[in-house]
Every structure is written in C-alpha cells, then in structure tokens.
Design a protein around this motif. Structure first.
Motif, PDB file in Angstrom:
ATOM      1  N   ASP A 242       1.584  -0.246  12.070  1.00  0.00           N
ATOM      2  CA  ASP A 242       2.575   0.244  11.115  1.00  0.00           C
ATOM      3  C   ASP A 242       3.607  -0.830  10.773  1.00  0.00           C
ATOM      4  O   ASP A 242       4.461  -0.615   9.904  1.00  0.00           O
TER       5      ASP A 242
ATOM      6  N   LYS B 131      -0.931  10.212   7.906  1.00  0.00           N
ATOM      7  CA  LYS B 131      -0.937  11.673   7.847  1.00  0.00           C
ATOM      8  C   LYS B 131      -0.825  12.262   9.246  1.00  0.00           C
ATOM      9  O   LYS B 131      -1.527  11.853  10.177  1.00  0.00           O
ATOM     10  N   GLY B 132       0.090  13.201   9.399  1.00  0.00           N
ATOM     11  CA  GLY B 132       0.310  13.817  10.700  1.00  0.00           C
ATOM     12  C   GLY B 132       1.342  13.099  11.556  1.00  0.00           C
ATOM     13  O   GLY B 132       1.809  13.650  12.562  1.00  0.00           O
ATOM     14  N   ARG B 133       1.720  11.891  11.181  1.00  0.00           N
ATOM     15  CA  ARG B 133       2.720  11.127  11.940  1.00  0.00           C
ATOM     16  C   ARG B 133       3.996  10.903  11.132  1.00  0.00           C
ATOM     17  O   ARG B 133       5.085  10.851  11.715  1.00  0.00           O
TER      18      ARG B 133
ATOM     19  N   SER C  40       2.046  13.845  -0.947  1.00  0.00           N
ATOM     20  CA  SER C  40       0.809  13.208  -0.516  1.00  0.00           C
ATOM     21  C   SER C  40       1.116  12.137   0.508  1.00  0.00           C
ATOM     22  O   SER C  40       2.194  11.518   0.470  1.00  0.00           O
ATOM     23  N   TYR C  41       0.171  11.922   1.422  1.00  0.00           N
ATOM     24  CA  TYR C  41       0.298  10.905   2.458  1.00  0.00           C
ATOM     25  C   TYR C  41      -0.993  10.094   2.514  1.00  0.00           C
ATOM     26  O   TYR C  41      -2.077  10.613   2.262  1.00  0.00           O
ATOM     27  N   SER C  42      -0.863   8.832   2.901  1.00  0.00           N
ATOM     28  CA  SER C  42      -2.065   8.058   3.132  1.00  0.00           C
ATOM     29  C   SER C  42      -2.731   8.565   4.406  1.00  0.00           C
ATOM     30  O   SER C  42      -2.075   9.119   5.293  1.00  0.00           O
ATOM     31  N   ASP C  43      -4.017   8.362   4.506  1.00  0.00           N
ATOM     32  CA  ASP C  43      -4.748   8.833   5.691  1.00  0.00           C
ATOM     33  C   ASP C  43      -4.233   8.185   6.967  1.00  0.00           C
ATOM     34  O   ASP C  43      -4.245   8.802   8.031  1.00  0.00           O
ATOM     35  N   SER C  44      -3.758   6.962   6.868  1.00  0.00           N
ATOM     36  CA  SER C  44      -3.328   6.229   8.057  1.00  0.00           C
ATOM     37  C   SER C  44      -2.036   6.770   8.654  1.00  0.00           C
ATOM     38  O   SER C  44      -1.746   6.503   9.829  1.00  0.00           O
TER      39      SER C  44
ATOM     40  N   GLN D 110      -0.022   7.304  -6.674  1.00  0.00           N
ATOM     41  CA  GLN D 110      -0.131   6.462  -5.493  1.00  0.00           C
ATOM     42  C   GLN D 110      -0.282   4.983  -5.841  1.00  0.00           C
ATOM     43  O   GLN D 110      -0.326   4.153  -4.937  1.00  0.00           O
TER      44      GLN D 110
ATOM     45  N   GLU E 288       0.806  -1.203   0.000  1.00  0.00           N
ATOM     46  CA  GLU E 288       0.000   0.000   0.000  1.00  0.00           C
ATOM     47  C   GLU E 288       0.847   1.264   0.000  1.00  0.00           C
ATOM     48  O   GLU E 288       1.980   1.266   0.499  1.00  0.00           O
TER      49      GLU E 288
END
Length: 127
Positions: free
Chosen positions: A89, A64-66, A58-62, A109, A46
């Motif tokens: 993870d 994002k922010g980390r 771009s980042y995956s939602d899972s 992606q 993925e």
C-alpha cells in the motif's frame, strides 16, 4: 476552480491504520464525484476508491474490505480510512474531484475523468 489539500499520511507498520483527509475549497464535495488514487515508485497512478454525487461508490480489488471512503459535507472534507495496511500500500495518495454528474451506479475510475487534483500525501507501510 477547486483546491484539494490532502493530509494524514505517514509511516505505519504493516497491519496498522491511517486516515487520510482531503479538504476541498472552491466547490462543495456534495456536488462532485470525489476519488482517491495512489502512485507507488516506478508505477502508474491507480484508482483506489471514489463516490459520486448520486451516492454510488467503488473500490479497487486490492483495497476492498480494508479501505473506506467517506465524507463530511459540513467540513467539505473527504476521508480515506485505511486498515490492515500492507507494504504494497506504500505510495503517494492523491485526492481528486470530478465535476460531472453520473447517473445510476457508474463510478469513474480513470485518471482522465477527474478535473482537479491535490498535491498528494505519502503513505509508507513497513514490514
């Protein structure tokens, strides 16, 4: 031909951090879209994060922010800083390169959009 070599994986406790590196040769990362993917046991590979030649990312939602993707052009190296790691993870993380140029803010992606892949590095997050 492009060679990608990942490093930096390992075992870390939940809540910890790791920084993955992807050293590229044969092509500069400045002229490529660079991405990170991961594959957990029994699951499909993925998308995690990527940035393009035009500067879009771009980042995956899972993650994002980390997680944060970055690059060091002189070293021809891409990084993935992973903070606040969770057991989910846990996966083999792969670096990938795409030689196409994308206009505007599009960030590829799909696995099929990337031409070159590294061998992967294992990340294990214990609870």
């Amino acid at each position: 031909q492009v060679q990608l070599v990942e490093s930096g994986g390992g075992l870390v406790q939940a809540g910890g951090s790791l920084r993955l590196s992807c050293a590229a040769s044969g092509r500069t990362i400045r002229s490529s879209t660079m991405g990170w993917f991961r594959q957990a046991p029994g699951k499909e590979r993925e998308f995690v994060a990527a940035f393009t030649r035009s500067g879009a990312n771009s980042y995956s939602d899972s993650v994002k922010g980390r997680f944060t993707i970055s690059r060091d052009n002189p070293k021809n190296t891409v990084y993935l800083q992973m903070n606040s790691l969770k057991p989910e993870d846990t996966a083999v993380y792969y670096c990938a390169a795409d030689s196409r140029f994308y206009v505007s803010a599009y960030v590829p992606q799909a696995i099929s959009e990337y031409d070159f892949w590294g061998q992967g590095t294992q990340v294990t997050v214990s609870s």
